[in-house]
Design an enzyme around this catalytic site. Structure first.
Site, PDB file in Angstrom:
ATOM      1  N   GLY A  57     -20.314  68.775 121.559  1.00 29.73           N
ATOM      2  CA  GLY A  57     -21.625  68.183 121.994  1.00 29.73           C
ATOM      3  C   GLY A  57     -21.752  66.879 122.274  1.00 29.73           C
ATOM      4  O   GLY A  57     -22.372  66.751 123.118  1.00 29.73           O
TER       5      GLY A  57
ATOM      6  N   GLU B 108     -22.304  68.268 126.090  1.00 28.16           N
ATOM      7  CA  GLU B 108     -23.565  68.798 125.794  1.00 28.16           C
ATOM      8  C   GLU B 108     -24.409  67.872 126.114  1.00 28.16           C
ATOM      9  O   GLU B 108     -25.766  67.438 127.087  1.00 28.16           O
ATOM     10  CB  GLU B 108     -24.056  69.974 124.437  1.00 28.16           C
ATOM     11  CG  GLU B 108     -23.351  71.019 124.513  1.00 28.16           C
ATOM     12  CD  GLU B 108     -23.456  71.535 122.951  1.00 28.16           C
ATOM     13  OE1 GLU B 108     -23.323  71.041 122.257  1.00 28.16           O
ATOM     14  OE2 GLU B 108     -23.379  72.743 122.718  1.00 28.16           O
TER      15      GLU B 108
ATOM     16  N   ALA C 150     -19.913  67.069 117.914  1.00 31.16           N
ATOM     17  CA  ALA C 150     -20.921  67.149 116.991  1.00 31.16           C
ATOM     18  C   ALA C 150     -19.879  66.393 115.794  1.00 31.16           C
ATOM     19  O   ALA C 150     -18.604  66.662 116.248  1.00 31.16           O
ATOM     20  CB  ALA C 150     -21.442  67.972 116.587  1.00 31.16           C
TER      21      ALA C 150
ATOM     22  N   GLU D 113     -15.825  74.356 120.453  1.00 28.80           N
ATOM     23  CA  GLU D 113     -16.136  75.045 119.626  1.00 28.80           C
ATOM     24  C   GLU D 113     -15.913  76.641 118.999  1.00 28.80           C
ATOM     25  O   GLU D 113     -15.685  76.820 117.782  1.00 28.80           O
ATOM     26  CB  GLU D 113     -17.441  74.844 119.246  1.00 28.80           C
ATOM     27  CG  GLU D 113     -18.089  73.418 119.215  1.00 28.80           C
ATOM     28  CD  GLU D 113     -19.065  73.438 120.822  1.00 28.80           C
ATOM     29  OE1 GLU D 113     -17.886  73.893 121.650  1.00 28.80           O
ATOM     30  OE2 GLU D 113     -19.948  72.482 121.096  1.00 28.80           O
TER      31      GLU D 113
HETATM   32  N1  CAA Z   1     -15.935  64.951 114.723  1.00 30.07           N
HETATM   33  C1  CAA Z   1     -15.274  64.256 113.823  1.00 30.07           C
HETATM   34  N2  CAA Z   1     -14.045  63.561 114.359  1.00 30.07           N
HETATM   35  C2  CAA Z   1     -13.832  63.573 114.984  1.00 30.07           C
HETATM   36  C3  CAA Z   1     -14.339  64.577 116.128  1.00 30.07           C
HETATM   37  C4  CAA Z   1     -15.428  65.395 115.963  1.00 30.07           C
HETATM   38  N3  CAA Z   1     -15.872  65.537 116.737  1.00 30.07           N
HETATM   39  N4  CAA Z   1     -13.553  64.411 117.505  1.00 30.07           N
HETATM   40  C5  CAA Z   1     -12.715  63.492 116.177  1.00 30.07           C
HETATM   41  N5  CAA Z   1     -12.515  62.916 115.506  1.00 30.07           N
HETATM   42  C6  CAA Z   1     -12.293  61.714 115.189  1.00 30.07           C
HETATM   43  C7  CAA Z   1     -10.281  62.067 114.710  1.00 30.07           C
HETATM   44  O1  CAA Z   1     -10.730  63.426 113.394  1.00 30.07           O
HETATM   45  C8  CAA Z   1      -9.328  61.340 114.330  1.00 30.07           C
HETATM   46  O2  CAA Z   1     -10.064  60.429 113.334  1.00 30.07           O
HETATM   47  P1  CAA Z   1      -9.505  59.701 111.638  1.00 30.07           P
HETATM   48  O3  CAA Z   1      -8.189  59.150 112.466  1.00 30.07           O
HETATM   49  O4  CAA Z   1      -9.838  59.806 110.814  1.00 30.07           O
HETATM   50  O5  CAA Z   1      -8.116  61.044 112.275  1.00 30.07           O
HETATM   51  C9  CAA Z   1      -9.513  60.601 115.406  1.00 30.07           C
HETATM   52  O6  CAA Z   1     -11.449  61.137 115.567  1.00 30.07           O
HETATM   53  C10 CAA Z   1      -9.327  60.420 117.093  1.00 30.07           C
HETATM   54  O7  CAA Z   1      -8.809  61.869 116.806  1.00 30.07           O
HETATM   55  P2  CAA Z   1      -7.553  62.594 116.877  1.00 30.07           P
HETATM   56  O8  CAA Z   1      -6.235  61.911 116.711  1.00 30.07           O
HETATM   57  O9  CAA Z   1      -7.881  63.674 117.173  1.00 30.07           O
HETATM   58  O10 CAA Z   1      -7.121  62.046 118.999  1.00 30.07           O
HETATM   59  P3  CAA Z   1      -6.110  62.621 119.752  1.00 30.07           P
HETATM   60  O11 CAA Z   1      -6.012  61.864 120.945  1.00 30.07           O
HETATM   61  O12 CAA Z   1      -5.424  63.248 118.933  1.00 30.07           O
HETATM   62  O13 CAA Z   1      -6.692  64.533 119.811  1.00 30.07           O
HETATM   63  C11 CAA Z   1      -9.141  65.189 120.967  1.00 30.07           C
HETATM   64  C12 CAA Z   1      -8.547  63.743 120.554  1.00 30.07           C
HETATM   65  C13 CAA Z   1      -9.049  65.951 121.459  1.00 30.07           C
HETATM   66  C14 CAA Z   1     -10.808  64.921 121.258  1.00 30.07           C
HETATM   67  C15 CAA Z   1      -9.583  65.216 119.004  1.00 30.07           C
HETATM   68  O14 CAA Z   1      -9.367  64.783 118.493  1.00 30.07           O
HETATM   69  C16 CAA Z   1     -10.221  66.917 119.050  1.00 30.07           C
HETATM   70  O15 CAA Z   1      -9.536  67.809 119.342  1.00 30.07           O
HETATM   71  N6  CAA Z   1     -10.789  66.609 118.798  1.00 30.07           N
HETATM   72  C17 CAA Z   1     -12.790  67.448 118.620  1.00 30.07           C
HETATM   73  C18 CAA Z   1     -13.119  68.420 119.198  1.00 30.07           C
HETATM   74  C19 CAA Z   1     -13.876  69.104 119.183  1.00 30.07           C
HETATM   75  O16 CAA Z   1     -13.567  70.313 118.633  1.00 30.07           O
HETATM   76  N7  CAA Z   1     -15.179  68.543 119.438  1.00 30.07           N
HETATM   77  C20 CAA Z   1     -16.504  70.071 119.151  1.00 30.07           C
HETATM   78  C21 CAA Z   1     -17.241  69.484 118.089  1.00 30.07           C
HETATM   79  S1  CAA Z   1     -18.210  70.919 117.733  1.00 30.07           S
HETATM   80  C22 CAA Z   1     -19.535  70.305 118.212  1.00 30.07           C
HETATM   81  O17 CAA Z   1     -19.722  69.568 119.098  1.00 30.07           O
HETATM   82  C23 CAA Z   1     -20.817  71.769 117.656  1.00 30.07           C
HETATM   83  C24 CAA Z   1     -21.289  71.238 118.907  1.00 30.07           C
HETATM   84  O18 CAA Z   1     -22.067  72.169 119.771  1.00 30.07           O
HETATM   85  C25 CAA Z   1     -23.005  70.423 119.067  1.00 30.07           C
END
Ligand code: CAA
Length: 291
Positions: free
Chosen positions: A142, A145, A99, A165
């Site tokens: 998500g 999911e 998400a 999460e």
């Molecule tokens: N939401 C918004 N933006 C996101 C994102 C997310 N879930 N995941 C990645 N991005 C964005 C980053 O903020 C970044 O944007 P900017 O360039 O503007 O800073 C861009 O995508 C690239 O990401 P990274 O620089 O972090 O890339 P990376 O290769 O270093 O890492 C990753 C990749 C491991 C996937 C890391 O981005 C990450 O951990 N993302 C979040 C994953 C996460 O926590 N997901 C769960 C979300 S909560 C949820 O989903 C609730 C639910 O149950 C529905």
């Protein structure tokens, strides 16, 4: 290649409230573009609906607009009599990184609760036509999911699945704790949900989360092939088969078997059941009419 469009549809929409499905179907035939997804029909017979998540800079983070568009595209494919299966994919780097955290950052409990936040994502799991997730790269939160809402998951060799999460101070909100437990069991789910640890494609295959693993550049084409195979069968009988398998997650064995039996009986009300068995007896290929 016909990409399909939400905005053009709203321009074409006649005055007065059109039913959601009708407006989605109209928008689907309008031939222009969505904002966050690419949509087209694939396969030799163009009988596989194809949805590609397309927010590369955000690793396909599932913002509200994107998930609304996925719902609209699914409605359109559901209403399209030529489509017999649907494939959802992302990019080589990310199926979806979850998400949209930036969109969620300042949400309040009141907004989440009164707006039933994420409820519309459930559309993916209520589609009657079989849906295949073709997963490369990150399928996190998500994203994992969303893949699990699909009926079949094919993974690329570098795919990573996770429910991180907990690292954000929250828990999965779109079925992660429920579907993952049913798919891989309690211990691995607990480990993933409580630590945020990811599993790779091989572990996902071994644990039953995905059915096949392919080289990165073959996942989508293999998913389309699987979709074509499904689409060649009777659409109405496929929907019954899907309903019966999904019931296994909801019902007791006795109730599930009873439902299966009734659906099996129901196939005898279709022309396709008659055609399928007659074709076997006549030693020819069945020609299903979806009736
Ligand atoms: N939401 C918004 N933006 C996101 C994102 C997310 N879930 N995941 C990645 N991005 C964005 C980053 O903020 C970044 O944007 P900017 O360039 O503007 O800073 C861009 O995508 C690239 O990401 P990274 O620089 O972090 O890339 P990376 O290769 O270093 O890492 C990753 C990749 C491991 C996937 C890391 O981005 C990450 O951990 N993302 C979040 C994953 C996460 O926590 N997901 C769960 C979300 S909560 C949820 O989903 C609730 C639910 O149950 C529905």
């Amino acid at each position: 290649m016909a990409f399909l469009c939400r905005r053009a549809a709203s321009l074409l929409k006649p005055s007065g409230a059109a039913p959601a499905l009708l407006s989605a179907a109209r928008l689907y035939s309008s031939g222009a573009q969505y904002e966050y997804i690419l949509v087209e029909k694939r396969g030799e017979k163009k009988d596989v609906g194809f949805i590609q998540l397309n927010r590369p800079k955000a690793l396909n983070a599932l913002c509200d607009g994107l998930m609304k568009e996925v719902g609209e595209a699914l409605n359109a494919f559901e209403a399209d009599g030529d489509v017999g299966a649907i494939v959802i994919t992302g990019s080589d780097r990310a199926f979806a990184a979850g998400a949209d955290i930036k969109e969620m950052q300042n949400r309040t409990f009141q907004e989440c609760y009164s707006g039933n936040f994420l409820a519309h994502w459930d559309r993916v799991s209520t589609v009657k036509k079989p849906v295949i997730a073709a997963v490369n790269g990150f399928a996190l939160g998500g994203g994992c999911e969303l893949a699990m809402m699909c009926d079949i998951i094919y993974a690329g060799e570098k795919a990573q699945f996770g429910q991180p999460e907990i690292l954000l101070g929250t828990i999965p909100g779109s079925g992660g704790t429920q579907r993952l437990t049913r798919a891989v069991g309690k211990s691995l789910t607990m480990e993933m949900v409580l630590t945020g640890n990811r599993i790779d494609a091989q572990e996902a295959k071994q644990s039953g989360l995905v059915s096949k693993v392919y080289p990165v550049d073959q996942v989508v084409s293999e998913a389309i092939k699987c979709g074509e195979k499904i689409a060649a069968n009777s659409k109405i009988v496929s929907a019954m088969a899907k309903e019966a398998v999904n019931a296994a997650f909801e019902l007791s064995l006795t109730e599930g078997n009873r439902l299966e039996k009734r659906l099996f009986h129901s196939t005898f009300a279709t022309d396709d059941r008659k055609e399928g068995m007659t074709a076997f007896v006549e030693k020819r290929k069945a020609s299903f009419q979806d009736k």
